[in-house]
Design a protein around this motif. Structure first.
Motif, PDB file in Angstrom:
ATOM      1  N   SER A 297     -17.026  -0.297  18.069  1.00  0.00           N
ATOM      2  CA  SER A 297     -17.067   0.271  16.722  1.00  0.00           C
ATOM      3  C   SER A 297     -15.660   0.657  16.309  1.00  0.00           C
ATOM      4  O   SER A 297     -14.757   0.764  17.144  1.00  0.00           O
ATOM      5  N   VAL A 298     -15.451   0.852  14.984  1.00  0.00           N
ATOM      6  CA  VAL A 298     -14.156   1.210  14.418  1.00  0.00           C
ATOM      7  C   VAL A 298     -14.356   2.443  13.536  1.00  0.00           C
ATOM      8  O   VAL A 298     -15.259   2.462  12.689  1.00  0.00           O
ATOM      9  N   TRP A 299     -13.522   3.479  13.757  1.00  0.00           N
ATOM     10  CA  TRP A 299     -13.636   4.725  13.006  1.00  0.00           C
ATOM     11  C   TRP A 299     -12.247   5.164  12.547  1.00  0.00           C
ATOM     12  O   TRP A 299     -11.226   4.798  13.137  1.00  0.00           O
ATOM     13  N   LYS A 300     -12.236   5.967  11.503  1.00  0.00           N
ATOM     14  CA  LYS A 300     -11.014   6.688  11.154  1.00  0.00           C
ATOM     15  C   LYS A 300     -11.369   8.153  10.920  1.00  0.00           C
ATOM     16  O   LYS A 300     -12.467   8.488  10.456  1.00  0.00           O
ATOM     17  N   THR A 301     -10.454   9.031  11.280  1.00  0.00           N
ATOM     18  CA  THR A 301     -10.608  10.462  11.046  1.00  0.00           C
ATOM     19  C   THR A 301      -9.345  10.946  10.357  1.00  0.00           C
ATOM     20  O   THR A 301      -8.236  10.753  10.870  1.00  0.00           O
ATOM     21  N   VAL A 302      -9.514  11.554   9.202  1.00  0.00           N
ATOM     22  CA  VAL A 302      -8.393  12.078   8.426  1.00  0.00           C
ATOM     23  C   VAL A 302      -8.639  13.561   8.189  1.00  0.00           C
ATOM     24  O   VAL A 302      -9.663  13.939   7.604  1.00  0.00           O
ATOM     25  N   ASP A 303      -7.745  14.388   8.690  1.00  0.00           N
ATOM     26  CA  ASP A 303      -7.882  15.845   8.545  1.00  0.00           C
ATOM     27  C   ASP A 303      -9.239  16.326   9.044  1.00  0.00           C
ATOM     28  O   ASP A 303      -9.952  17.090   8.383  1.00  0.00           O
ATOM     29  N   SER A 304      -9.654  15.822  10.220  1.00  0.00           N
ATOM     30  CA  SER A 304     -10.900  16.197  10.912  1.00  0.00           C
ATOM     31  C   SER A 304     -12.163  15.688  10.226  1.00  0.00           C
ATOM     32  O   SER A 304     -13.268  16.057  10.622  1.00  0.00           O
ATOM     33  N   THR A 305     -12.038  14.813   9.207  1.00  0.00           N
ATOM     34  CA  THR A 305     -13.210  14.202   8.564  1.00  0.00           C
ATOM     35  C   THR A 305     -13.300  12.747   9.009  1.00  0.00           C
ATOM     36  O   THR A 305     -12.370  11.958   8.783  1.00  0.00           O
TER      37      THR A 305
ATOM     38  N   THR B 286     -14.923   8.840   9.344  1.00  0.00           N
ATOM     39  CA  THR B 286     -15.583   7.787   8.566  1.00  0.00           C
ATOM     40  C   THR B 286     -15.757   6.576   9.468  1.00  0.00           C
ATOM     41  O   THR B 286     -14.818   6.172  10.168  1.00  0.00           O
ATOM     42  N   CYS B 287     -16.950   5.979   9.420  1.00  0.00           N
ATOM     43  CA  CYS B 287     -17.208   4.767  10.210  1.00  0.00           C
ATOM     44  C   CYS B 287     -16.774   3.544   9.404  1.00  0.00           C
ATOM     45  O   CYS B 287     -17.275   3.297   8.293  1.00  0.00           O
ATOM     46  N   LEU B 288     -15.825   2.775   9.929  1.00  0.00           N
ATOM     47  CA  LEU B 288     -15.394   1.539   9.283  1.00  0.00           C
ATOM     48  C   LEU B 288     -16.212   0.353   9.764  1.00  0.00           C
ATOM     49  O   LEU B 288     -16.391  -0.612   9.012  1.00  0.00           O
ATOM     50  N   GLN B 289     -16.680   0.400  10.997  1.00  0.00           N
ATOM     51  CA  GLN B 289     -17.552  -0.642  11.529  1.00  0.00           C
ATOM     52  C   GLN B 289     -18.540   0.004  12.494  1.00  0.00           C
ATOM     53  O   GLN B 289     -18.154   0.614  13.486  1.00  0.00           O
ATOM     54  N   SER B 290     -19.868  -0.098  12.167  1.00  0.00           N
ATOM     55  CA  SER B 290     -20.889   0.461  13.037  1.00  0.00           C
ATOM     56  C   SER B 290     -20.902  -0.262  14.377  1.00  0.00           C
ATOM     57  O   SER B 290     -20.373  -1.380  14.509  1.00  0.00           O
ATOM     58  N   TRP B 291     -21.542   0.378  15.346  1.00  0.00           N
ATOM     59  CA  TRP B 291     -21.607  -0.207  16.696  1.00  0.00           C
ATOM     60  C   TRP B 291     -22.192  -1.615  16.636  1.00  0.00           C
ATOM     61  O   TRP B 291     -23.288  -1.836  16.134  1.00  0.00           O
TER      62      TRP B 291
ATOM     63  N   ASN C 229     -10.253  -8.334  24.865  1.00  0.00           N
ATOM     64  CA  ASN C 229     -10.027  -9.416  25.840  1.00  0.00           C
ATOM     65  C   ASN C 229      -9.541 -10.687  25.160  1.00  0.00           C
ATOM     66  O   ASN C 229      -9.973 -11.805  25.476  1.00  0.00           O
ATOM     67  N   GLY C 230      -8.632 -10.507  24.168  1.00  0.00           N
ATOM     68  CA  GLY C 230      -8.018 -11.633  23.483  1.00  0.00           C
ATOM     69  C   GLY C 230      -8.801 -12.179  22.308  1.00  0.00           C
ATOM     70  O   GLY C 230      -8.313 -13.073  21.603  1.00  0.00           O
ATOM     71  N   THR C 231     -10.006 -11.670  22.057  1.00  0.00           N
ATOM     72  CA  THR C 231     -10.836 -12.157  20.956  1.00  0.00           C
ATOM     73  C   THR C 231     -10.784 -11.177  19.792  1.00  0.00           C
ATOM     74  O   THR C 231     -11.044  -9.980  19.974  1.00  0.00           O
ATOM     75  N   LEU C 232     -10.424 -11.663  18.588  1.00  0.00           N
ATOM     76  CA  LEU C 232     -10.423 -10.823  17.396  1.00  0.00           C
ATOM     77  C   LEU C 232     -11.862 -10.526  16.994  1.00  0.00           C
ATOM     78  O   LEU C 232     -12.632 -11.442  16.690  1.00  0.00           O
ATOM     79  N   VAL C 233     -12.248  -9.240  17.004  1.00  0.00           N
ATOM     80  CA  VAL C 233     -13.631  -8.884  16.676  1.00  0.00           C
ATOM     81  C   VAL C 233     -13.742  -8.145  15.351  1.00  0.00           C
ATOM     82  O   VAL C 233     -14.845  -8.005  14.798  1.00  0.00           O
ATOM     83  N   TRP C 234     -12.596  -7.635  14.828  1.00  0.00           N
ATOM     84  CA  TRP C 234     -12.667  -6.926  13.539  1.00  0.00           C
ATOM     85  C   TRP C 234     -11.278  -6.891  12.930  1.00  0.00           C
ATOM     86  O   TRP C 234     -10.266  -6.740  13.627  1.00  0.00           O
ATOM     87  N   SER C 235     -11.213  -7.040  11.623  1.00  0.00           N
ATOM     88  CA  SER C 235      -9.962  -6.875  10.887  1.00  0.00           C
ATOM     89  C   SER C 235     -10.283  -6.231   9.556  1.00  0.00           C
ATOM     90  O   SER C 235     -11.401  -6.337   9.034  1.00  0.00           O
TER      91      SER C 235
END
Length: 686
Positions: free
Chosen positions: A567-575, A577-582, A611-617
């Motif tokens: 999964s991909v997440w960002k946290t800004v000032d302790s908030t 946000t999910c950018l990509q769900s599991w 492992n060398g494979t692009l899974v998210w951009s």
């Protein structure tokens, strides 16, 4: 006092001086009177009707109840029977105070007139034995007159001490000193109400009964811990297998005063022993700590401990010198000197988690006292590797009065070709932006200090890091230079891995010292334990202040789990946000396997590889610069541990042309529509 009730006369006595003709030689009633216990009238004791047997030592010494036991005459001794009757009646007597003794002054030992008056003055009547008869001596007058009660005649009678009464010569006495009620048959050791010292205990009690029996149990009157069986007249027994949990232990001492008497008991309680609390085993308490660093070792002493924590401070319970943070299950910790150099007390508080709760034990030590010890750089440690971006230097005066500091860094001892701080005033630390090479060469530091109006110095050697241009190459072969721990206990294992156990229900994390904008960041990870909890690399982060779960303040996170999800997440000032769900990905090596996570950041464009494979951009401009790091979320899974084989960061050398496969895109879109899981863990329904 009942001397000879009808039952005793009718079942034993026939006529005065009759013998061998008791109607019922064994008796037909339980002993319940003084005559029964004394053996009076009883053929089986060798006593004709109207007679009782008393034993004496020929030299005039006291013949005691204990002597009757030793000589095997307890069943026939009238004196011993008196003691049995005292116990039967609910009382006791002082050991050695029940005895027969001649009054004959020609013997080497004898009972004197003074002895008699002392007994009477103390309120203790005495049996007066004349030839063939016994009387009750209860008083005296003048220098030789004895007042007696006589069973032959009613009223008050007198006789002369050592003389005769009705023509029968005065021969001897029987004495007894009572000691109160039968509760004297009590356990004397260990002291009732005390805490037992172990799981095996020897119980001891007062003597004087015919037979004893001991119960030990978990409630009053029970014997689930111990049932001794008959102990005869023994006054002690050893009991094993007692609990070691601080519970109440109930003890009941049974006794009876003669073979025919009933059982009586006395109850008491104890507190079971407890395991010794955990303790610091080294250094010894009240010893002097080392000047440079001190290894602390501890033991649980049988207490089940799941986590340790160590404080050091100037007062009991304080942590103003040192706070270790969680030490996991480690039973030792080496602390660089943070205590003074003045001989003062240093208090250590060893915290330990047992049964889900934190408890502690305190230990006192003595700070070293070397006023002449030279000032020194205390951090970083000498001969350690300096950081790639910047390095904080800390020092201590070690008791030397210093009015000013100055720092050189150079390529040779005493040189300042890398750095010259200028005067640092009285500050005891200084951070230097990297001015040294990145080739593994020696870097020399000279710490100048002004004392007594003169400048003096001490030299320290360090190792330049091996860094890639604008980045780093951490192989963790012996050290973790440049990495800063934010939460959890991290260490180098086997000189080749950076690792942590984490901390249940918290994020454990480290970051590399430096802020990075555009880069290619990779780390090779292996997780033991939980299959569904997050293992992450973080970019463009601000670690502090940590939130309540010890997570960073801001960052972008790329996460994976042992069961094949990312999964991909960002946290800004302790908030957050999910950018990509599991999302499931076949690129992930599942279960006990290494996985290499890679993030390429170029402006707002982000590319995530496994492992060398692009899974998210994707593109996100919320965060443009910050630290990179490694993080794991732990639960209570047995064996939870994150291992890091290496981590590198290099400059972006070319544009990314890779694309996420259509199959992976479909899985990602489906996961975003489905949702589920959290930043901490993938959903168990996948």
């Amino acid at each position: 006092m009942t001397l000879s009730p009808v039952a005793a006369i009718s079942t034993i006595r026939v006529g005065y001086e009759h013998s061998g003709d008791d109607p019922h030689p064994g008796g037909t009633h339980s002993f319940d009177c003084l005559a029964d216990f004394m053996g009076t009238n009883q053929d089986n004791c060798g006593n004709s009707d109207g007679s009782t047997t008393f034993y004496y030592w020929n030299n005039g010494a006291r013949f005691t109840a204990q002597d009757a036991v030793a000589q095997g005459v307890t069943n026939t001794s009238g004196m011993y029977g008196i003691g049995e009757y005292v116990g039967y009646a609910g009382y006791n007597y002082i050991s050695g105070s029940l005895f027969n003794q001649y009054i004959d002054t020609s013997l080497s030992q004898y009972f004197s007139w003074t002895d008699y008056t002392n007994e009477i003055d103390a309120g203790r009547p005495t049996l007066i034995h004349i030839t063939g008869h016994s009387m009750f001596g209860y008083g005296y007058s003048g220098s030789s007159t004895v007042y007696v009660h006589d069973t032959w005649l009613e009223g008050t009678h007198t006789m002369t001490w050592g003389g005769s009464y009705s023509g029968y010569a005065h021969k001897s006495v029987t004495c007894l000193t009572p000691s109160g009620s039968s509760s004297a048959h009590q356990i004397t050791s260990p002291t009732p109400g005390s805490t037992l010292l172990g799981t095996t205990v020897t119980f001891q009690w007062t003597s004087g009964a015919y037979e004893y029996w001991l119960y030990v149990g978990s409630s009053q009157g029970t014997y689930d811990y111990h049932n001794s069986g008959s102990l005869g007249s023994s006054t002690s027994t050893t009991v094993s297998g007692l609990p070691n949990d601080g519970s109440t232990v109930y003890v009941r001492l049974w006794w009876k005063v003669s073979a025919g008497a009933g059982w009586t008991y006395d109850d008491c309680t104890y507190t079971a022993s407890r395991p010794s609390p955990p303790e610091i085993t080294s250094p010894a308490e009240d010893s002097t700590l080392a000047c440079e660093s001190q290894a602390f070792h501890w033991a649980n002493n049988g207490t089940p401990v799941t986590e340790w924590w160590l404080y050091l401070g100037h007062s009991q319970g304080a942590n103003d010198y040192y706070d270790s943070g969680s030490l996991g299950t480690s039973i030792s910790s080496t602390v660089m000197r943070c205590w003074p150099n003045d001989g003062s007390f240093v208090w250590a508080r060893l915290w330990y988690k047992t049964g889900g709760s934190w408890e502690s034990e305190d230990f006192r030590y003595i700070a070293p006292n070397y006023p002449g010890l030279s000032p020194e750089i205390t951090s970083p440690a000498e001969d350690s590797t300096l950081a790639c971006e910047s390095q904080a230097f800390h020092w201590a005066n070690n008791g030397t009065p210093v009015t000013e500091w100055w720092l050189y860094l150079g390529s040779s001892q005493g040189a300042n070709d890398y750095y010259d701080s200028g005067s640092l005033g009285t500050s005891d630390s200084h951070t230097v932006t990297r001015c040294w090479p990145d080739d593994g060469s020696s870097v020399w530091a000279r710490l100048w200090y002004k004392t007594g109006g003169s400048w003096e110095s001490e030299d320290f050697r360090y190792i330049a890091p091996t860094c890639t241009a604008g980045g780093f190459n951490s192989q963790f072969n012996g050290d973790a230079s440049g990495w800063e721990v934010h939460y959890g206990t991290w260490w180098i294992a086997s000189n080749q891995w950076y690792t942590t156990y984490g901390d249940p229900n918290y994020w454990a994390s480290v970051s590399y010292d430096g802020n990075f904008d555009d880069f290619d960041y990779q780390a090779r990870l292996w997780r033991n334990g939980s299959d569904i909890h997050s293992n992450s690399i973080l970019i463009r982060g601000t670690p502090t202040p940590l939130d309540v779960n010890k997570d960073w303040y801001s960052y972008c996170a790329f996460q994976y789990t042992r069961n094949g999800y990312y999964s991909v997440w960002k946290t800004v000032d302790s908030t957050s946000t999910c950018l990509q769900s599991w999302t499931y990905s076949s690129a992930i090596n599942q279960e006990d396997a290494w996985n290499t996570l890679r993030v390429v950041a170029n402006g707002s464009n982000l590319y995530y590889y496994i492992n060398g494979t692009l899974v998210w951009s994707g593109s996100d401009s919320s965060l443009s610069s910050g630290r990179v790091g490694i993080e794991m979320y732990s639960d209570s899974t047995s064996g939870d541990q994150l291992w890091v084989d290496w981590a590198t960061l290099t400059a972006v050398t070319s544009a990314i042309t890779d694309e996420v496969s259509d199959e992976q895109k479909a899985l990602s879109e489906e996961a975003n529509e489905r949702g589920g899981g959290s930043k901490e863990a993938s959903s168990s329904v996948y």
